[in-house]
Scaffold this active site. Sequence first.
Site, PDB file in Angstrom:
ATOM      1  N   ALA A  93      65.518  -6.397  13.896  1.00 44.34           N
ATOM      2  CA  ALA A  93      66.872  -5.854  13.971  1.00 44.34           C
ATOM      3  C   ALA A  93      67.895  -6.979  13.877  1.00 44.34           C
ATOM      4  O   ALA A  93      67.763  -8.011  14.538  1.00 44.34           O
ATOM      5  CB  ALA A  93      67.057  -5.082  15.271  1.00 44.34           C
ATOM      6  N   TYR A 159      76.452 -16.008  10.992  1.00 43.59           N
ATOM      7  CA  TYR A 159      75.084 -15.485  10.871  1.00 43.59           C
ATOM      8  C   TYR A 159      74.069 -16.609  11.010  1.00 43.59           C
ATOM      9  O   TYR A 159      73.084 -16.504  11.767  1.00 43.59           O
ATOM     10  CB  TYR A 159      74.914 -14.783   9.522  1.00 43.59           C
ATOM     11  CG  TYR A 159      73.497 -14.384   9.207  1.00 43.59           C
ATOM     12  CD1 TYR A 159      72.936 -13.247   9.773  1.00 43.59           C
ATOM     13  CD2 TYR A 159      72.710 -15.149   8.335  1.00 43.59           C
ATOM     14  CE1 TYR A 159      71.626 -12.878   9.483  1.00 43.59           C
ATOM     15  CE2 TYR A 159      71.413 -14.791   8.045  1.00 43.59           C
ATOM     16  CZ  TYR A 159      70.871 -13.658   8.617  1.00 43.59           C
ATOM     17  OH  TYR A 159      69.566 -13.301   8.334  1.00 43.59           O
TER      18      TYR A 159
END
Length: 323
Positions: A93, A159
């Site tokens: 996830a 990220y």
Amino acid sequence: MNDGSTFESSLSDAEVSADLTDRTVLITGGAGFVGSHLAEALVADNEVRILDNLSGGTREHVPAGADLVEGDICDEETLTDAMDGADLVFHEAALVSVEESVANPPESNRVNAAATVALLEQARDEDARVVLASSAAVYGHPDSVPVEEGDPKEPTSPYGIDKLSLDHYARRYHDLYGLETVPLRYFNVYGPRQNPEYSAVVNVFFQQAADGGPLTVEGDGEQTRDFVHVRDVVRANLLAATTDRVGEPFNVGTGGSVTVNELAETVVEVTNSDAEITHVEPRPGDIRHSEADISKAREELGYEPTVPLDEGLRALAETRGLR
């Protein structure tokens, strides 16, 4: 579920996962791209549980026999329920868009970093091994390629920072608490079921070919990438689930690279398209070269990529009805 992702190889997925039987397996993000392929590989011989909020995955990708817990990994109660009794966790996830992470760093941190810490805490309670999806984004602009695991890490986006945080937490949870963790640094993964909203270049080129073109290459197209098929990524995860080499990261790629120009030409070929290839302005901050050194994964995990790029792209074209 057959979607053109099956390939012949010297070592079958069944052989790789031979030691993974009668486990309670949680796959976060298991209705998504890599996670659904993992679930499919494991569901016949294990109790497979999937935690997914379906923001990027779909119910149709959940294989028969797997249990879907629909919910947010960031919700403590939902995560606790999903982790209950788990022997093994594959943590897939994530908020995977670099662009979204730049637009909203707090949300990227919440989903990619904070949720990972919460999951590792739950894994301590369950004494569960955790295999984590990290990223080549941790390296930023490498000084040279191929990139080894010990090379400098200078991520260029929230990220990448979050994935580097994941790497560090995985190691420290092993060192401090004895938790069995294995972070895998994925390079450019492609294959069936990749979210079309995720603007990976393979997806973009296939959609452009389906629309009749042109295929738009950013910049001069001589930037290089290591494209690894999702089947090989699954195999790396299965090997990581049983290795003794825990608490340390591994690159997952092919150990080779192609230019974006070569990728575009191959997509045109495998889709039997007449689409032209054109060039547009380069993307700001784009990494020039990326290629994995997979020596460590070869030697310590027994990992070996098996899907050549042209074969993987051809199968993907067939899956999409473009051949």
